[in-house]
Scaffold this motif. Sequence first.
Motif, short mmCIF file in Angstrom:
data_model
loop_
_atom_site.label_atom_id
_atom_site.label_comp_id
_atom_site.label_asym_id
_atom_site.label_seq_id
_atom_site.Cartn_x
_atom_site.Cartn_y
_atom_site.Cartn_z
N ASP A 35 0.82 -1.20 0.00
CA ASP A 35 0.00 0.00 0.00
C ASP A 35 0.86 1.25 0.00
O ASP A 35 0.40 2.32 -0.39
N ARG A 36 2.09 1.15 0.46
CA ARG A 36 2.95 2.32 0.55
C ARG A 36 3.69 2.52 -0.78
O ARG A 36 4.91 2.38 -0.87
N VAL A 37 2.90 2.81 -1.78
CA VAL A 37 3.42 3.03 -3.13
C VAL A 37 2.79 4.29 -3.68
O VAL A 37 1.58 4.52 -3.50
N VAL A 38 3.57 5.10 -4.32
CA VAL A 38 3.04 6.30 -4.97
C VAL A 38 3.26 6.17 -6.47
O VAL A 38 4.34 5.78 -6.92
N THR A 39 2.23 6.46 -7.23
CA THR A 39 2.29 6.40 -8.69
C THR A 39 2.33 7.82 -9.25
O THR A 39 1.43 8.62 -8.96
N VAL A 40 3.34 8.11 -10.00
CA VAL A 40 3.49 9.45 -10.57
C VAL A 40 3.85 9.34 -12.05
O VAL A 40 4.37 8.31 -12.50
N ARG A 41 3.60 10.40 -12.75
CA ARG A 41 3.96 10.47 -14.17
C ARG A 41 5.05 11.51 -14.35
O ARG A 41 5.02 12.59 -13.76
N GLY A 42 6.00 11.15 -15.18
CA GLY A 42 7.09 12.07 -15.48
C GLY A 42 7.03 12.49 -16.94
O GLY A 42 6.75 11.68 -17.82
N LEU A 43 7.27 13.76 -17.17
CA LEU A 43 7.21 14.33 -18.52
C LEU A 43 8.58 14.79 -18.96
O LEU A 43 9.32 15.40 -18.18
N ALA A 44 8.91 14.51 -20.21
CA ALA A 44 10.14 15.04 -20.81
C ALA A 44 9.81 15.56 -22.20
O ALA A 44 9.11 14.90 -22.96
N GLU A 45 10.31 16.75 -22.50
CA GLU A 45 10.12 17.34 -23.82
C GLU A 45 11.46 17.86 -24.33
O GLU A 45 12.29 18.32 -23.55
N GLN A 46 11.63 17.79 -25.62
CA GLN A 46 12.88 18.28 -26.23
C GLN A 46 12.56 18.90 -27.58
O GLN A 46 11.92 18.28 -28.43
N ASP A 47 13.03 20.12 -27.76
CA ASP A 47 12.88 20.78 -29.06
C ASP A 47 13.85 20.16 -30.05
O ASP A 47 15.03 19.94 -29.74
N VAL A 48 13.35 19.88 -31.24
CA VAL A 48 14.19 19.30 -32.29
C VAL A 48 13.92 20.03 -33.60
O VAL A 48 12.90 20.72 -33.75
N THR A 49 14.82 19.84 -34.53
CA THR A 49 14.64 20.38 -35.89
C THR A 49 14.63 19.22 -36.87
O THR A 49 15.47 18.33 -36.80
N ALA A 50 13.66 19.22 -37.76
CA ALA A 50 13.53 18.15 -38.75
C ALA A 50 14.82 18.01 -39.55
O ALA A 50 15.52 19.00 -39.81
N ASP A 51 15.13 16.78 -39.91
CA ASP A 51 16.35 16.54 -40.69
C ASP A 51 16.04 16.00 -42.09
O ASP A 51 16.95 15.64 -42.83
N LEU A 52 14.77 15.96 -42.45
CA LEU A 52 14.37 15.50 -43.78
C LEU A 52 13.17 16.32 -44.25
O LEU A 52 12.21 16.50 -43.51
N ALA A 53 13.26 16.81 -45.47
CA ALA A 53 12.15 17.56 -46.08
C ALA A 53 11.71 16.84 -47.35
O ALA A 53 12.55 16.48 -48.18
N THR A 54 10.41 16.63 -47.47
CA THR A 54 9.85 15.99 -48.66
C THR A 54 8.77 16.89 -49.22
O THR A 54 7.75 17.15 -48.56
N TRP A 55 8.98 17.36 -50.45
CA TRP A 55 8.04 18.27 -51.09
C TRP A 55 7.43 17.55 -52.30
O TRP A 55 8.12 17.22 -53.25
N SER A 56 6.14 17.31 -52.22
CA SER A 56 5.42 16.67 -53.32
C SER A 56 4.77 17.75 -54.18
O SER A 56 3.95 18.53 -53.68
N LEU A 57 5.14 17.78 -55.45
CA LEU A 57 4.59 18.76 -56.39
C LEU A 57 3.81 18.03 -57.47
O LEU A 57 4.23 16.98 -57.96
N ALA A 58 2.70 18.58 -57.84
CA ALA A 58 1.89 18.00 -58.92
C ALA A 58 1.39 19.13 -59.81
O ALA A 58 0.59 19.97 -59.38
N ALA A 59 1.88 19.16 -61.03
CA ALA A 59 1.47 20.18 -62.00
C ALA A 59 0.40 19.59 -62.91
O ALA A 59 0.47 18.42 -63.30
N THR A 60 -0.59 20.39 -63.26
CA THR A 60 -1.68 19.92 -64.12
C THR A 60 -1.81 20.79 -65.36
O THR A 60 -1.51 21.99 -65.34
N ALA A 61 -2.24 20.15 -66.41
CA ALA A 61 -2.55 20.85 -67.65
C ALA A 61 -3.91 20.36 -68.12
O ALA A 61 -4.16 19.15 -68.19
N GLN A 62 -4.80 21.29 -68.45
CA GLN A 62 -6.16 20.94 -68.86
C GLN A 62 -6.49 21.56 -70.20
O GLN A 62 -6.09 22.68 -70.51
N GLY A 63 -7.23 20.84 -71.00
CA GLY A 63 -7.64 21.32 -72.31
C GLY A 63 -8.30 20.21 -73.11
O GLY A 63 -8.71 19.18 -72.55
N SER A 64 -8.35 20.41 -74.42
CA SER A 64 -9.03 19.43 -75.28
C SER A 64 -8.11 18.81 -76.32
O SER A 64 -8.50 17.85 -77.00
#
Length: 234
Positions: A35-64
């Motif tokens: 019964d002599r137990v305490v339950t706690v939650r611990g939080l950790a956060e860390q700022d990071v910078t992305a190391d991969l960029a993925t840019w999806s481009l889609a060009a369209t052409a419409q006509g007859s």
Amino acid sequence: MTDRPLWPAAAILAIGMVASAALVGNSVINARLADRVVTVRGLAEQDVTADLATWSLAATAQGSDMTSLQARSERDAQAIIAFLKSKGFSDDEIETGAININQYTNQNGVPNITIRRDLTLRTTRVMAARDAYSAQGELVRAGVIFDSNSGGMVYSFTRLNEVKPAMIAAATKDARAGADQFASDSGASVGPIMTASQGYFSIIPRDGDNAGGRATASPFQKVRVVTTVNFALE
């Protein structure tokens, strides 16, 4: 018939009662310790910078007219590639994807044709990709029409395993600080960890959960983990 002495049986019974009492006593002690137990939650956060960029481009052409649309689609694709190269990206970072053609004839018998051309920039030069993304208006002014369903830019942090150990340690330290405060308020002291469970790692916008956007929409992100720890109280 001679009666056998009763003392051995009585002795055995007494020993059994003492043993049973000892077991019951140990059970009570263990229960109290449990019964002599305490339950706690611990939080950790860390700022990071992305190391991969993925840019999806889609060009369209419409006509007859199929022939002119194919020529325009090819021109737009080359314009996008030239634009990306002008921003310093190499052929290895630029992928040409599928060409999709959708056509139907309207009620007046006129063909309606749409050609979609997919290209992808995939690079570890995240800030250069961010700058290029901000300058995509150059392509629009050059006449390139982007599909409304283009995937856009996605920023990914791929080194999560590198930060995990330190963040778990930080979350556990934070949990112990909470347990110390609880123990101090209750006149006890914190003992060893009884059990612990690691929560899942999440990547969120650096501005917080309520930033109103996806973490992958910005190269500036935050890694978060929550651990649940059970400490014995002494």
